[in-house]
Design an enzyme around this catalytic site. Sequence first.
Site, PDB file in Angstrom:
ATOM      1  N   ASP A 279       0.876  -1.160   0.000  1.00 31.26           N
ATOM      2  CA  ASP A 279       0.000   0.000   0.000  1.00 31.26           C
ATOM      3  C   ASP A 279       0.920   1.219   0.000  1.00 31.26           C
ATOM      4  OD1 ASP A 279      -2.106   1.747   0.023  1.00 31.26           O
ATOM      5  OD2 ASP A 279      -3.182   0.758   1.656  1.00 31.26           O
TER       6      ASP A 279
HETATM    7  C1  BGC Z   1      -5.076   3.224   0.038  1.00 30.35           C
HETATM    8  C2  BGC Z   1      -5.148   2.254  -1.110  1.00 30.35           C
HETATM    9  C3  BGC Z   1      -4.940   3.008  -2.397  1.00 30.35           C
HETATM   10  C4  BGC Z   1      -3.581   3.702  -2.343  1.00 30.35           C
HETATM   11  C5  BGC Z   1      -3.232   4.479  -3.585  1.00 30.35           C
HETATM   12  C6  BGC Z   1      -3.810   4.079  -0.010  1.00 30.35           C
HETATM   13  O1  BGC Z   1      -3.880   5.104   0.901  1.00 30.35           O
HETATM   14  O2  BGC Z   1      -5.132   2.522   1.253  1.00 30.35           O
HETATM   15  O3  BGC Z   1      -6.378   1.597  -1.099  1.00 30.35           O
HETATM   16  O4  BGC Z   1      -5.041   2.160  -3.495  1.00 30.35           O
HETATM   17  O5  BGC Z   1      -3.596   4.612  -1.274  1.00 30.35           O
HETATM   18  O6  BGC Z   1      -4.005   5.622  -3.692  1.00 30.35           O
END
Ligand code: BGC
Length: 755
Positions: A279
């Site tokens: 993530d």
């Molecule tokens: C989120 C993800 C997301 C990623 C990219 C993170 O903060 O938890 O679900 O895909 O950011 O934006």
Amino acid sequence: MRIARTVPLVPSALLLFTLVAPVESEAQTPPPVPADARYKNPGVPVEQRVSDLLSRMTIEEKASMLEGSGWMESTPIERLGIPAIKMADGPMGVRSWAGSSAITSSANPAAKVEATSFPAGITMAATWDAQLVQREGQAIAQEVKALGRDMILGPTVNINRVPLWGRNFEGYGEDPYLTGRLGAAYIRGVQGEGVIPSVKHFAANNEEFERHRIDAHISERALHEIYLPAFRSAVKDAGVWTVMSAYNLVNGAHLAENKPLLHDLLQGEFGFKGFVISDWGSTYSTAPTVNAGMDLEMPGGQRMKDWLATAAVQKSGNSDGWLTADKVLAEIKAGHITEVTLNDNVGRILRVIFMSGIFDHPHTGGGEVDTAEQRAVALRAATEGIVLLRNQDAILPLDSTKIHSIAVIGPNAAVARTGGGGSSLVRPKSAVAPLDGIKERAGSAIKVTYALGVGMEGENPADDTPEARDKSIKEAADAAAQADVAVVVVGRYSKIEGEGFDLKTMDLPAGQDDLIAAVEKANPHTIVVLNTGDPVTMKHDITSASALLDMFYGGEEGGHALAAILFGDANPSGKLPVTLPKRFEDSPAYGHYPGENLKVDYAEGIYVGYRYYDTKNVEPAFPFGYGLSYTKFEYSNLQVAEVAEVGGGAPPGAAFSATFTVKNSGTRVGTEVIQVYIHDFHTKIDRPFHELKGFGRLTLNPGESRLAHFAIGRDALSYWSPEKKDWVANPGAYEVQIGSSSRDIRLRAALKLKP
Ligand code: BGC
């Protein structure tokens, strides 16, 4: 030649190329790549292409691939023609890839990307329609390609453990089987278009509170029975190409370096062959992360450095920049990462680049998005996802020949609240608010009036005071008194329900309960519509409304969908994918959330959602699987037999078959979501009263009957045994329960599993 790992934790094909593709540790000038190199040939099997390409890469090139090159791009290697994987956020449609949600939510035109806003995951789950979810995945993937991207960051399959999780709206509710089936369907739809999905967030990301630092302590059984099945299904049933690791820790280790979960379980036991992506800003080390099987750190490059330097990001606990080429190479030199492991990580990324087709057919973009066809999918999903919870005196559907006026009221009436906040919120070209949808459908013969009712808490300071609320509630009550029917649309919005924070309360935002009470008093024909992702407390005034509907977040077509249901153009068929408890204190995780000293104990174990309410006899406001229709369904004649007795035609793994008849005994065409639960009669171990193991949708004309058929495998009877480290189905008596909800079991029959 180096020796591969002794324990075969990776698929044998992968092992093969790690053995045949040793890497030298000194930097060398690579030989030129011939135009007819095997890896360039689309006709060569993927594993051979991966192996050939790996053998041509320098160790520096390989190390560089473990880190992204920008906010949403992996690192390309031009010399070899390896493309960057170009990502976009999801899962409810394509969101801008320009930066963090703070940037992409702004009005900045450079960050603006428009695409179809599909209903939230929880709405999709309320359809219980795997085919439709697959169609949605396909439609989203088509838009990914049209916009010149390769990968969509979804689906979200985390379980709704606590009613207050800020991201409950993104996932598919509280049940692992329903979530797993729908997640797999989404993945099939996306991958079928040659677009890369990323099932997220592995493995248990169930609260936003301190999401970078919270350590979830979960029993092995709860992990296997509740939090992992959807990921297992993504891998085993849909062959997912990528998995995103979560921010949090599970049982003491951050997910990005959680070897037992990533390496041993996901890649070993489940047999996952694609790559794990972090993530955004969820990595905390170099060698432990690489060795755990985390293959691609995101974001990367200068974008990552700038982002990490900001105070807000540092404060929230993001950490990144651990898999930069220099750090990875240093760890290899120090002997903390082997070249075999590096090959494994890079091989996983290359495999997906080949399997998805983006190596041979790059997505160049330039296509259309938010077309009439895509909107039609969004509309169907929003319509099927509306759950009718109450319909006193059959006030619905509205009879347009008898009604002359409707007062549409509420903070969510005139604004299209398409989804919750954060990285999943898509910007559509246009969105239909409930008021617009109702006006359009009502036409000129019915007068539609509008009153704000109460301002949305925290949205507009001028409306957000007790005095302002009293005044607008009075105006709304006056409007309701003058109309034949009042429709009150209440709920939350992206700043109360979203990523990065949990809800403060299950109650409706300020003034909304008072609004409902005042409107009901002014007009007995009041229809309350909930437009929110998380459960809300059902105050006495809501449950006394003439009609109550939950539309969740309906995406850009939510307003049209609501109008279609209100006027009976569509018959409600949605069912709750999550229990609506009477109060937060009744929910199983109450007292074990959000945790203390950065630890949260999942003390309720396997008793999540209806597994708790139905076993411990705690009455909810509305149970899991519940939803009314404008017609009636009768169930009869359940027959359960061993497949061996029934003979051929059963799917592999089926041990029993269950057949029964469903009849539409009402006067309208309608669709019933039928649910199969299994109850263990003889259990000596702790098991929930029953568990969902099958579901389907049956559309029937008035008076029509149809035979429903389900195959029940041994897996449907099994529980996870921590002693045996396996799924176990004990011989003995079980009950097959056919329900219209988890608490409305219409048919029961026994089955006996022989030793
Ligand atoms: C989120 C993800 C997301 C990623 C990219 C993170 O903060 O938890 O679900 O895909 O950011 O934006």
